[in-house]
Design an enzyme around this catalytic site. Structure first.
Site, PDB file in Angstrom:
ATOM      1  N   LYS A 112       1.099  -0.915  -0.179  1.00 31.29           N
ATOM      2  CA  LYS A 112      -0.157  -0.173  -0.278  1.00 31.29           C
ATOM      3  C   LYS A 112       0.844   1.551   0.380  1.00 31.29           C
ATOM      4  O   LYS A 112       2.004   0.711  -0.065  1.00 31.29           O
ATOM      5  CB  LYS A 112      -0.547  -0.210   1.532  1.00 31.29           C
ATOM      6  CG  LYS A 112      -0.104   0.111   2.701  1.00 31.29           C
ATOM      7  CD  LYS A 112      -0.743  -0.495   3.434  1.00 31.29           C
ATOM      8  CE  LYS A 112       0.021  -0.574   4.936  1.00 31.29           C
ATOM      9  NZ  LYS A 112      -1.278  -0.841   6.111  1.00 31.29           N
ATOM     10  N   TYR A 122      13.629  31.210   5.115  1.00 28.00           N
ATOM     11  CA  TYR A 122      12.353  32.124   5.547  1.00 28.00           C
ATOM     12  C   TYR A 122      12.595  32.422   7.589  1.00 28.00           C
ATOM     13  O   TYR A 122      12.835  31.681   7.941  1.00 28.00           O
ATOM     14  CB  TYR A 122      10.947  31.168   5.663  1.00 28.00           C
ATOM     15  CG  TYR A 122      10.133  30.734   4.367  1.00 28.00           C
ATOM     16  CD1 TYR A 122      10.022  32.133   3.811  1.00 28.00           C
ATOM     17  CD2 TYR A 122      10.602  29.644   3.601  1.00 28.00           C
ATOM     18  CE1 TYR A 122       9.836  31.757   2.252  1.00 28.00           C
ATOM     19  CE2 TYR A 122      10.163  29.154   2.310  1.00 28.00           C
ATOM     20  CZ  TYR A 122       9.735  30.720   1.996  1.00 28.00           C
ATOM     21  OH  TYR A 122       9.110  29.999   0.339  1.00 28.00           O
TER      22      TYR A 122
HETATM   23  C1  LIG Z   1      -0.193  -1.664   6.746  1.00 24.96           C
HETATM   24  C2  LIG Z   1      -0.833  -2.851   6.848  1.00 24.96           C
HETATM   25  C3  LIG Z   1       0.251  -4.158   7.268  1.00 24.96           C
HETATM   26  C4  LIG Z   1       1.255  -4.738   7.280  1.00 24.96           C
HETATM   27  O1  LIG Z   1       1.914  -3.878   8.408  1.00 24.96           O
HETATM   28  P1  LIG Z   1       4.057  -3.137   8.995  1.00 24.96           P
HETATM   29  O2  LIG Z   1       3.770  -2.861  10.240  1.00 24.96           O
HETATM   30  O3  LIG Z   1       3.853  -2.495   8.057  1.00 24.96           O
HETATM   31  O4  LIG Z   1       4.019  -4.623   8.675  1.00 24.96           O
HETATM   32  C5  LIG Z   1      -0.718  -5.593   7.611  1.00 24.96           C
HETATM   33  N1  LIG Z   1      -2.284  -5.351   7.788  1.00 24.96           N
HETATM   34  C6  LIG Z   1      -2.913  -4.754   8.027  1.00 24.96           C
HETATM   35  C7  LIG Z   1      -3.861  -4.600   8.041  1.00 24.96           C
HETATM   36  C8  LIG Z   1      -2.643  -3.738   7.727  1.00 24.96           C
HETATM   37  O5  LIG Z   1      -2.643  -2.214   7.042  1.00 24.96           O
END
Ligand SMILES: *Cc1c(COP(=O)(O)O)cnc(C)c1O
Length: 382
Positions: free
Chosen positions: A47, A270
């Site tokens: 993601k 700035y």
């Molecule tokens: C993002 C996510 C993961 C992965 O998390 P990590 O800590 O990066 O391994 C796993 N399960 C769900 C439901 C997530 O949203």
């Protein structure tokens, strides 16, 4: 030079790039596979554009080195992957508005479901097409984000879903709060109770999954049928108890594009939040917070030039920032700058940056924007 994905299908006319070492991603996948063995599936979480690494760019390295499934948060992320790799199974772990269900079916994407209502909508659409949509049921064991609430009414709803023509339950999952051992165990037990109760009602649940990166390393007993690994694929180590040799794959880099000489007492950027106490040279670097570098690193950030750590001075701008080159007299326009690397060569790694920015490692990479081009190294070559 042309690079795959998003804005980066245009030629690159910019020195600020994100270099991703695919050999490291492959290595990390192999380490994870060795850790979980052959009977546990690996769902690779890509993601947020593969945690900033570029989901489309890294997907083959993941799937060719032990990945069973790709997980994303949104429909758009899923479509981006399916457009390039129709054959890779993709699960959306978040909820999709019903307006998105036609695309879920068009692309044969696995969808997470956590209400009867969503299930009915997806099922009826699938039936009209004479198809069956693959779904994973989300079950809330205490995180209280999404998921069916943990009660017998949910058992009845999930049983009803399992009988719906047009749907096929491919899995059920929950997510850990990771508060402490005791709370993890309570969630695991609640999840197992629900799975058992559902199976007793005749619900077929082929794949039960609970563990994210930290849980899959620190709590092997909660790996179940599949782990959902994000951080560890990228070599980010948030675990504490277990051991896993993974290596950071990402290097964020640029080049000095301007040098200004200033006198003692003069300020930079700035509001003159920083003034020099000595005559010095200021190097300007063409990256800023719009690239996903945390703006709150003002006064704390260092980058590496010619093997030396150099302070970023003054307020970080959207597209540029300045460094004090006073201690690197040999620095010149065009010199390579490591914004952050893997810790070797006197670079700050993502862990170090996350501490300075007072956030976690996932946040540092997930916020990397589409603007810097992703460059992929494979077999040590571009
Ligand atoms: C993002 C996510 C993961 C992965 O998390 P990590 O800590 O990066 O391994 C796993 N399960 C769900 C439901 C997530 O949203």
């Amino acid at each position: 030079m042309h690079i795959i994905g998003g804005m980066n299908t245009l030629p690159i006319y910019r020195e600020t790039v994100i270099e991703v070492n695919l050999d490291r991603i492959a290595y990390n996948m192999e380490q994870i596979r060795a850790m979980v063995g052959k009977d546990v599936k690996i769902a690779a979480v890509v993601k947020a554009n593969g945690y900033g690494h570029g989901a489309v760019g890294i997907a083959p390295a993941i799937m060719e080195h032990g990945g069973d499934l790709l997980c994303v948060a949104t429909l758009t992320e899923a479509i981006e992957l399916k457009e390039t790799y129709p054959e890779y199974p993709v699960l959306i772990m978040g909820l999709t508005p019903k307006e998105g269900f036609p695309a879920v079916l068009d692309y044969n994407i696995l969808q997470t479901i956590d209400t009867l209502d969503q299930a009915k909508a997806l099922a009826s659409l699938a039936r009209k097409r004479g198809a069956a949509a693959g779904i994973h049921i989300k079950y809330d064991t205490g995180f209280h984000r999404i998921g069916f609430p943990d009660n017998p009414e949910s058992y009845r709803a999930i049983e009803e879903i399992s009988r719906m023509e047009g749907l096929k339950i491919e899995g059920i999952f929950s997510h850990l709060v990771l508060l402490d051992d005791e709370s993890n165990r309570r969630q695991y037990e609640a999840f197992c109770r629900a799975v058992k109760a559902l199976r007793e009602r005749g619900v077929v649940l082929p794949c039960c999954h609970l563990a994210d990166s930290i849980a899959s390393v620190d709590y092997p007993e909660y790996r179940m049928d599949m782990i959902r690994a994000g951080a560890i694929i990228y070599g980010l180590k948030g675990f504490h108890k277990g051991r896993l040799d993974v290596r950071q794959a990402l290097t964020f880099k640029t080049k000095i594009n301007h040098i200004t000489e200033i006198k003692a007492g003069e300020g930079v950027s700035y509001d003159f939040m920083w003034r020099t106490e000595r005559d010095t040279r200021i190097g300007t670097l063409p990256f800023g917070y719009a690239d996903g570098y945390p703006r709150n690193l003002r006064g704390k950030a260092k980058v590496t030039i010619r093997g030396k750590q150099v302070p970023v001075v003054g307020v970080l701008c959207m597209d540029q920032c300045m460094v004090d080159l006073g201690d690197v007299p040999e620095a010149q326009i065009g010199d390579e700058v490591i914004i952050y690397g893997d810790g070797t060569g006197n670079t700050l790694d993502i862990q170090a940056i996350s501490v300075l920015a007072e956030t976690n490692k996932n946040d540092i990479v997930a916020r990397l924007s589409a603007r810097p081009a992703r460059i992929y190294l494979k077999d040590g070559k571009m």
